[in-house]
Scaffold this motif. Structure first.
Motif, PDB file in Angstrom:
ATOM      1  N   THR A  17      81.675  19.424  27.288  1.00  8.70           N
ATOM      2  CA  THR A  17      81.884  17.993  27.519  1.00  8.70           C
ATOM      3  C   THR A  17      82.955  17.540  26.526  1.00  8.70           C
ATOM      4  N   GLU A  18      83.460  16.331  26.701  1.00  6.78           N
ATOM      5  CA  GLU A  18      84.439  15.815  25.735  1.00  6.78           C
ATOM      6  C   GLU A  18      83.838  15.766  24.330  1.00  6.78           C
ATOM      7  N   TRP A  19      82.561  15.414  24.225  1.00  6.77           N
ATOM      8  CA  TRP A  19      81.936  15.301  22.904  1.00  6.77           C
ATOM      9  C   TRP A  19      81.587  16.664  22.314  1.00  6.77           C
ATOM     10  N   SER A  20      81.216  17.641  23.137  1.00  6.25           N
ATOM     11  CA  SER A  20      80.964  18.966  22.554  1.00  6.25           C
ATOM     12  C   SER A  20      82.281  19.549  22.041  1.00  6.25           C
ATOM     13  N   LYS A  21      83.370  19.236  22.734  1.00  3.96           N
ATOM     14  CA  LYS A  21      84.693  19.703  22.320  1.00  3.96           C
ATOM     15  C   LYS A  21      85.111  19.072  20.990  1.00  3.96           C
ATOM     16  N   THR A  34      83.492  18.400  31.314  1.00  6.11           N
ATOM     17  CA  THR A  34      84.940  18.385  31.519  1.00  6.11           C
ATOM     18  C   THR A  34      85.246  19.363  32.663  1.00  6.11           C
ATOM     19  N   GLU A  35      86.496  19.394  33.098  1.00  9.16           N
ATOM     20  CA  GLU A  35      86.862  20.384  34.125  1.00  9.16           C
ATOM     21  C   GLU A  35      86.675  21.797  33.578  1.00  9.16           C
ATOM     22  N   ALA A  36      87.000  21.996  32.293  1.00  7.53           N
ATOM     23  CA  ALA A  36      86.764  23.304  31.659  1.00  7.53           C
ATOM     24  C   ALA A  36      85.268  23.627  31.644  1.00  7.53           C
ATOM     25  N   GLY A  37      84.430  22.616  31.415  1.00  2.70           N
ATOM     26  CA  GLY A  37      82.982  22.805  31.437  1.00  2.70           C
ATOM     27  C   GLY A  37      82.473  23.201  32.814  1.00  2.70           C
ATOM     28  N   ARG A  38      83.077  22.632  33.844  1.00  2.00           N
ATOM     29  CA  ARG A  38      82.699  23.009  35.219  1.00  2.00           C
ATOM     30  C   ARG A  38      83.092  24.462  35.509  1.00  2.00           C
ATOM     31  N   THR A  39      84.253  24.853  35.022  1.00  3.06           N
ATOM     32  CA  THR A  39      84.694  26.245  35.188  1.00  3.06           C
ATOM     33  C   THR A  39      83.735  27.187  34.455  1.00  3.06           C
ATOM     34  N   GLN A  40      83.338  26.804  33.241  1.00  5.39           N
ATOM     35  CA  GLN A  40      82.373  27.613  32.481  1.00  5.39           C
ATOM     36  C   GLN A  40      81.058  27.751  33.245  1.00  5.39           C
ATOM     37  N   ALA A  41      80.583  26.642  33.816  1.00 11.65           N
ATOM     38  CA  ALA A  41      79.312  26.651  34.534  1.00 11.65           C
ATOM     39  C   ALA A  41      79.384  27.560  35.765  1.00 11.65           C
ATOM     40  N   ARG A  42      80.489  27.494  36.493  1.00  7.87           N
ATOM     41  CA  ARG A  42      80.649  28.362  37.670  1.00  7.87           C
ATOM     42  C   ARG A  42      80.685  29.835  37.263  1.00  7.87           C
TER      43      ARG A  42
END
Length: 194
Positions: A17-21, A34-42
């Motif tokens: 997320t923006e805050w975890s980042k 975030t979009e990066a977080g969605r990629t990580q989840a997939r």
């Protein structure tokens, strides 16, 4: 007591997320991936698809629910309120560096959390969840949660001391597995990335 030595509990942290980042404490704020977080989840999906889970539970926070869905385990997942992140009280949304400007040597593991949860509170919540999970007939369990709570849960499982969580690191979208070594509760794997 039956140790249920065949039990495996998979702890899966939500994606970025923006805050975890930024390192901001994110307990009660319901922030999206975030979009990066969605990629990580997939990226979790192929690893988790190779498992058969008897029970899938997720924190009520959107970032955990979305991670669960994108990881392919959303169907049949149940919201478990006890999986929510540590309540950081007055420190919500702040970084450790920022807090230490006012409270030198502050640590979530050792310092008071005004209007939030203490380490003892989070440890008791983790232990209550462990007791609940052990009482089920489930052998392979997936839990979608958050960094600090998962670290406390792992510590509580392995040592009975929530404070040991300070020594466990958990990246976004990381997986950890709790289980048994013979009759002893053990951390089988920790902080695995897909």
């Amino acid at each position: 007591m039956n140790t249920k030595s065949g039990v495996h509990i998979w702890l899966i942290r939500h994606g970025e997320t923006e805050w975890s980042k930024s390192g901001q404490h994110t307990g009660t704020t319901d922030i999206s991936l975030t979009e990066a977080g969605r990629t990580q989840a997939r990226a979790l999906a192929p690893v988790l698809a190779a498992q058969r889970f008897d029970l899938v539970l997720t924190s009520p926070m959107a970032r955990a629910i979305e991670t669960c869905k994108l990881a392919g385990l959303g169907d049949g997942a149940q919201v478990e309120p006890e999986l929510h992140e540590w309540n950081y009280g007055i420190y919500e949304g702040r970084t450790t560096a920022d807090i230490r400007q006012e409270v030198p040597d502050w640590s979530v593991w050792t310092s008071p959390i005004p209007q939030g949860e203490s380490l003892a509170d989070v440890g008791a919540r983790a232990q209550a969840l462990i007791d609940k999970l052990i009482a089920t007939q489930a052998q392979n369990i997936a839990l979608f949660s958050h960094a600090h709570f998962s670290r406390v849960l792992g510590a509580q499982w392995a040592t009975g001391a929530a404070s040991f969580g300070a020594h466990l690191v958990m990246d976004t979208a990381a997986m950890s597995v709790l289980g048994f070594e013979r009759d002893a509760r053990a951390i089988v794997r920790w902080n695995l990335l897909p």
